[in-house]
Write an enzyme that holds these catalytic residues in place. Structure first.
Site, PDB file in Angstrom:
ATOM      1  N   GLU A 160      19.727  51.091  62.354  1.00  0.00           N
ATOM      2  CA  GLU A 160      19.403  50.528  63.679  1.00  0.00           C
ATOM      3  C   GLU A 160      18.265  51.303  64.352  1.00  0.00           C
ATOM      4  O   GLU A 160      18.244  51.472  65.572  1.00  0.00           O
ATOM      5  CB  GLU A 160      20.666  50.538  64.543  1.00  0.00           C
ATOM      6  CG  GLU A 160      20.994  49.293  65.350  1.00  0.00           C
ATOM      7  CD  GLU A 160      20.268  48.016  65.014  1.00  0.00           C
ATOM      8  OE1 GLU A 160      20.284  47.617  63.836  1.00  0.00           O
ATOM      9  OE2 GLU A 160      19.674  47.417  65.912  1.00  0.00           O
ATOM     10  N   ARG A 199      21.484  48.992  69.876  1.00  0.00           N
ATOM     11  CA  ARG A 199      21.352  50.454  69.824  1.00  0.00           C
ATOM     12  C   ARG A 199      22.495  51.118  70.580  1.00  0.00           C
ATOM     13  O   ARG A 199      22.937  52.213  70.213  1.00  0.00           O
ATOM     14  CB  ARG A 199      19.993  50.881  70.389  1.00  0.00           C
ATOM     15  CG  ARG A 199      18.878  50.609  69.410  1.00  0.00           C
ATOM     16  CD  ARG A 199      17.518  50.832  70.007  1.00  0.00           C
ATOM     17  NE  ARG A 199      16.495  50.478  69.040  1.00  0.00           N
ATOM     18  CZ  ARG A 199      15.234  50.228  69.353  1.00  0.00           C
ATOM     19  NH1 ARG A 199      14.846  50.293  70.620  1.00  0.00           N
ATOM     20  NH2 ARG A 199      14.369  49.917  68.420  1.00  0.00           N
TER      21      ARG A 199
HETATM   22  C1  FAD Z   1      24.326  52.587  54.965  1.00  0.00           C
HETATM   23  C2  FAD Z   1      23.210  51.757  55.506  1.00  0.00           C
HETATM   24  C3  FAD Z   1      23.477  50.554  56.134  1.00  0.00           C
HETATM   25  C4  FAD Z   1      22.426  49.755  56.595  1.00  0.00           C
HETATM   26  N1  FAD Z   1      22.694  48.530  57.140  1.00  0.00           N
HETATM   27  C5  FAD Z   1      21.683  47.669  57.404  1.00  0.00           C
HETATM   28  C6  FAD Z   1      21.932  46.322  57.774  1.00  0.00           C
HETATM   29  O1  FAD Z   1      23.076  45.895  57.904  1.00  0.00           O
HETATM   30  N2  FAD Z   1      20.873  45.489  57.952  1.00  0.00           N
HETATM   31  C7  FAD Z   1      19.582  45.927  57.826  1.00  0.00           C
HETATM   32  O2  FAD Z   1      18.675  45.115  57.998  1.00  0.00           O
HETATM   33  N3  FAD Z   1      19.302  47.218  57.496  1.00  0.00           N
HETATM   34  C8  FAD Z   1      20.316  48.091  57.279  1.00  0.00           C
HETATM   35  N4  FAD Z   1      20.055  49.392  56.904  1.00  0.00           N
HETATM   36  C9  FAD Z   1      18.669  49.824  56.791  1.00  0.00           C
HETATM   37  C10 FAD Z   1      18.252  50.814  57.856  1.00  0.00           C
HETATM   38  O3  FAD Z   1      18.127  50.178  59.093  1.00  0.00           O
HETATM   39  C11 FAD Z   1      16.949  51.468  57.356  1.00  0.00           C
HETATM   40  O4  FAD Z   1      17.319  52.336  56.308  1.00  0.00           O
HETATM   41  C12 FAD Z   1      16.224  52.207  58.446  1.00  0.00           C
HETATM   42  O5  FAD Z   1      15.682  51.302  59.353  1.00  0.00           O
HETATM   43  C13 FAD Z   1      15.088  53.087  57.888  1.00  0.00           C
HETATM   44  O6  FAD Z   1      14.287  52.390  56.995  1.00  0.00           O
HETATM   45  P1  FAD Z   1      13.963  53.024  55.560  1.00  0.00           P
HETATM   46  O7  FAD Z   1      15.264  53.380  54.929  1.00  0.00           O
HETATM   47  O8  FAD Z   1      13.087  52.086  54.835  1.00  0.00           O
HETATM   48  O9  FAD Z   1      13.206  54.356  55.865  1.00  0.00           O
HETATM   49  P2  FAD Z   1      11.647  54.544  56.212  1.00  0.00           P
HETATM   50  O10 FAD Z   1      11.229  53.569  57.240  1.00  0.00           O
HETATM   51  O11 FAD Z   1      10.873  54.592  54.936  1.00  0.00           O
HETATM   52  O12 FAD Z   1      11.683  55.966  56.861  1.00  0.00           O
HETATM   53  C14 FAD Z   1      11.841  57.184  56.110  1.00  0.00           C
HETATM   54  C15 FAD Z   1      11.666  58.353  57.060  1.00  0.00           C
HETATM   55  O13 FAD Z   1      10.362  58.326  57.631  1.00  0.00           O
HETATM   56  C16 FAD Z   1      10.417  58.279  59.040  1.00  0.00           C
HETATM   57  N5  FAD Z   1       9.370  57.389  59.529  1.00  0.00           N
HETATM   58  C17 FAD Z   1       9.216  56.069  59.259  1.00  0.00           C
HETATM   59  N6  FAD Z   1       8.148  55.574  59.894  1.00  0.00           N
HETATM   60  C18 FAD Z   1       7.604  56.596  60.569  1.00  0.00           C
HETATM   61  C19 FAD Z   1       6.469  56.715  61.413  1.00  0.00           C
HETATM   62  N7  FAD Z   1       5.702  55.674  61.697  1.00  0.00           N
HETATM   63  N8  FAD Z   1       6.201  57.915  61.941  1.00  0.00           N
HETATM   64  C20 FAD Z   1       6.980  58.987  61.686  1.00  0.00           C
HETATM   65  N9  FAD Z   1       8.071  58.940  60.888  1.00  0.00           N
HETATM   66  C21 FAD Z   1       8.375  57.758  60.345  1.00  0.00           C
HETATM   67  C22 FAD Z   1      11.800  57.736  59.357  1.00  0.00           C
HETATM   68  O14 FAD Z   1      12.232  58.132  60.639  1.00  0.00           O
HETATM   69  C23 FAD Z   1      12.623  58.342  58.247  1.00  0.00           C
HETATM   70  O15 FAD Z   1      12.980  59.659  58.590  1.00  0.00           O
HETATM   71  C24 FAD Z   1      21.094  50.204  56.482  1.00  0.00           C
HETATM   72  C25 FAD Z   1      20.831  51.445  55.873  1.00  0.00           C
HETATM   73  C26 FAD Z   1      21.860  52.209  55.369  1.00  0.00           C
HETATM   74  C27 FAD Z   1      21.527  53.494  54.684  1.00  0.00           C
END
Ligand code: FAD
Length: 558
Positions: free
Chosen positions: A367, A245
């Site tokens: 992250e 982080r």
């Molecule tokens: C360009 C890019 C590079 C990335 N690189 C990597 C990588 O190298 N390796 C890897 O493993 N991942 C990677 N990621 C994935 C990234 O870590 C995830 O997109 C991120 O953790 C959010 O997960 P999600 O997209 O499924 O969103 P979600 O978890 O579905 O969240 C959607 C929204 O809801 C909110 N939310 C979720 N849960 C809750 C809750 N319990 N209460 C309130 N609000 C909530 C979130 O804050 C967000 O605003 C990457 C993503 C991108 C876009």
């Protein structure tokens, strides 16, 4: 250990390389073509060229053994160059973190050795189409394959989503469910049944490669299970959160400053209403100075956390979350304000700030999203509040009152007001059981981050004044200017904690009309309002410093 001299030399080579190979025009073209400059990424990672990864690999495996502070410095510098390239280069560290934390000595020797000697690129495969913030919902499976009654390997099946370096890595760490629980595996490019999708067409960091992965019965030998024991995956991921982080926090910080460092010189040349924009207080005090204060508060939190991780205080997940939350939110706001600061030019591709804004947007998502950071921060500090019977932040506040007594210039008095108010908001939330509302829990996370960062910055400003700052620490501001930056931020934090806290407590029905006046007094609102005195002159001073006018003004006054 990396010496300060080596670190500074590495950062200088990085800057010089970027100046030559990634000038603005090249960045603009690569961004428009949505292209990851693979040759440049390899050059940066090759041991016989720039060899950035050597900085992070432990010495025993052929690297230079840099710590969290070094990682922060390099990440900030990389982000100032381009956040897409930074993501591509640093994904190797993210990808190899489960190895650094949990692998057997043989696995470390092999894989960290290959990163150091061959400059191989890694990717970190945790996220799935249906498991983002909630990694517990992981669906990828690793089924044990046995021979003569002994497990000899695994067959991995599942899908990974949004994986940085997904289409260009040589090796991948992949999180999958085993019978013993989530576990990390190392999967090499080209393994049978292992494919990646075409790169995602993204809003920003278009110089990075992000792709989905598909694993269809991909066989790996037992020695690809990181640590050799099933079920350690989530703990191994947790163990590096503080550290990873911080990397993304430094990305937010670097990108935010990169945007401001374009807006600041621009404003000295742009004449409107007969004078440069840089001379207009309504411009600097809205579009530049508050962002500098928030970024430097975040920097203080990053630097303190990095120092503590390097001192062996553990993974510091909550502190890492505070640093990431503040730096990435501040970086986004700073980049957005920089577009405004360039007016119509800011809205065009040519002036780069709009690209920086698109790029930095990712930092509040990957992250761990900002909302997940708020939850992490709030849950942890809530436990501290309960354990200390509401005294934790009052005790912290007393330390800042003592700091103010010895150094009255660094805003420690306002930081103390913020922390006292925070203790009161949390206590009222406990009495009225307000954390049953998720929104209140998350807003507390935000207020905690502000108050703690105000404290970090006051401590850092004081350390600079006493010549006790870490030799690797950023020294953009001298002690007088950093004290002014700290006073500006501490005032903002105190007001935010008290007023937002009051808003949410009242909004959630946590205080009756009859109790309200007492609660307002407990928050210290009159003192917090009085503490705003001197704000404009501090902002004037910081603006003068940013525009190198401070010395000139002193001369004129003399
Ligand atoms: C360009 C890019 C590079 C990335 N690189 C990597 C990588 O190298 N390796 C890897 O493993 N991942 C990677 N990621 C994935 C990234 O870590 C995830 O997109 C991120 O953790 C959010 O997960 P999600 O997209 O499924 O969103 P979600 O978890 O579905 O969240 C959607 C929204 O809801 C909110 N939310 C979720 N849960 C809750 C809750 N319990 N209460 C309130 N609000 C909530 C979130 O804050 C967000 O605003 C990457 C993503 C991108 C876009």
């Amino acid at each position: 250990m990396i010496t300060n001299k080596t670190l500074k030399l590495s950062l200088k080579s990085l800057r010089e390389f970027a100046k030559k190979r990634l000038p603005d025009q090249t960045l603009i073209e690569l961004d428009a073509r949505d292209e990851c400059p693979l040759e440049i990424v390899h050059h940066m990672c090759s041991p016989d060229k720039l060899g950035i990864q050597l900085l992070f690999v432990p010495e025993e495996f052929g690297g230079m053994g840099g710590g969290a502070f070094d990682v922060y410095c390099v990440c900030e510098e990389m982000a100032r160059i381009d956040l897409g390239v930074a993501t591509a280069v640093l994904a190797t560290f993210l990808g190899s973190d489960p190895i650094t934390v949990g692998a057997s000595p043989e696995q470390k020797k092999l894989w960290l050795g290959r990163i150091a000697e061959e400059g191989i690129l890694f990717a970190y495969g945790a996220t799935e189409p249906e498991a983002g913030s909630d990694l517990g919902a992981l669906r990828t499976t690793a089924e044990p394959v046995s021979k003569d009654g002994r497990v000899v390997g695994y067959k991995i099946t599942g899908n990974k989503q949004w994986i940085s370096n997904g289409g260009i890595a040589d090796a991948y760490t992949v999180l999958a469910n085993t019978p013993g629980g989530p576990s990390w595996f190392i999967v090499e490019k080209g393994a049978k049944g292992f494919t990646h999708d075409k790169p995602e067409d993204k809003h920003g960091i278009r110089l990075s490669n992000t792709a989905a992965l598909a694993l269809d019965n991909v066989y790996v030998d037992l020695d690809r299970l990181i640590g050799g024991v099933e079920g350690q995956g989530l703990n191994q991921a947790q163990a590096v959160f503080g550290y990873t982080r911080l990397m993304v926090a430094a990305f937010g910080l670097g990108a935010g400053w990169a945007a401001l460092d374009r807006a600041i010189p621009y404003s000295t040349k742009r004449i409107q209403a007969g004078a440069p924009l840089s001379e207009k207080q309504g411009y600097t005090h809205k579009l530049i100075v508050p962002h500098v204060a928030r970024l430097e508060a975040a920097r203080a939190s990053i630097e303190e956390t990095a120092e503590r991780i390097d001192a062996g205080e553990g993974s510091l997940n909550t502190e890492g979350a505070i640093a990431k939350y503040m730096a990435t939110e501040a970086g986004n706001l700073a980049a957005d304000a920089s577009i405004q600061a360039l007016g119509g030019y800011g809205y065009t591709h040519e002036y780069i700030v709009e690209k920086i804004k698109r790029d930095v947007r990712i930092t509040t998502i990957y992250e761990g999203t900002s909302e997940i950071m708020e939850m992490t921060i709030s849950r942890d500090r809530w436990q501290l509040h309960l354990k200390t019977r509401g005294q934790h932040y009052h005790e912290q506040a007393k330390k800042f009152e003592a700091l103010h007594a010895s150094n009255p210039n660094v805003g420690a008095d306002s930081a103390a007001l913020a922390l006292h108010a925070l203790a009161e908001v949390m206590e009222r939330s406990r009495v009225a059981r307000l954390t049953r509302y998720q929104h209140i829990l998350l807003r507390l996370g935000e207020l905690i981050a502000y108050a703690e960062c105000a404290g970090s910055l006051a401590r850092r400003a004081s350390a600079l004044a006493e010549n006790k700052l870490n030799e690797k620490a950023n020294r953009r501001f001298d002690a007088t200017a950093l004290a002014a930056v700290s006073r500006i931020f501490a005032r903002e934090a105190a007001l935010k904690v008290a007023e937002d806290g009051l808003r949410w407590v009242i909004g959630a029905g946590g205080v009756s009309d009859a109790e309200l006046a007492t609660f307002e007094t407990a928050l210290g609102l009159p003192a917090i309002h009085r503490a705003q005195a001197g704000l404009i002159s501090d902002m004037d001073y910081v603006a003068d410093t940013l525009y190198s006018r401070a010395a000139k003004r002193k001369e004129v006054a003399a």
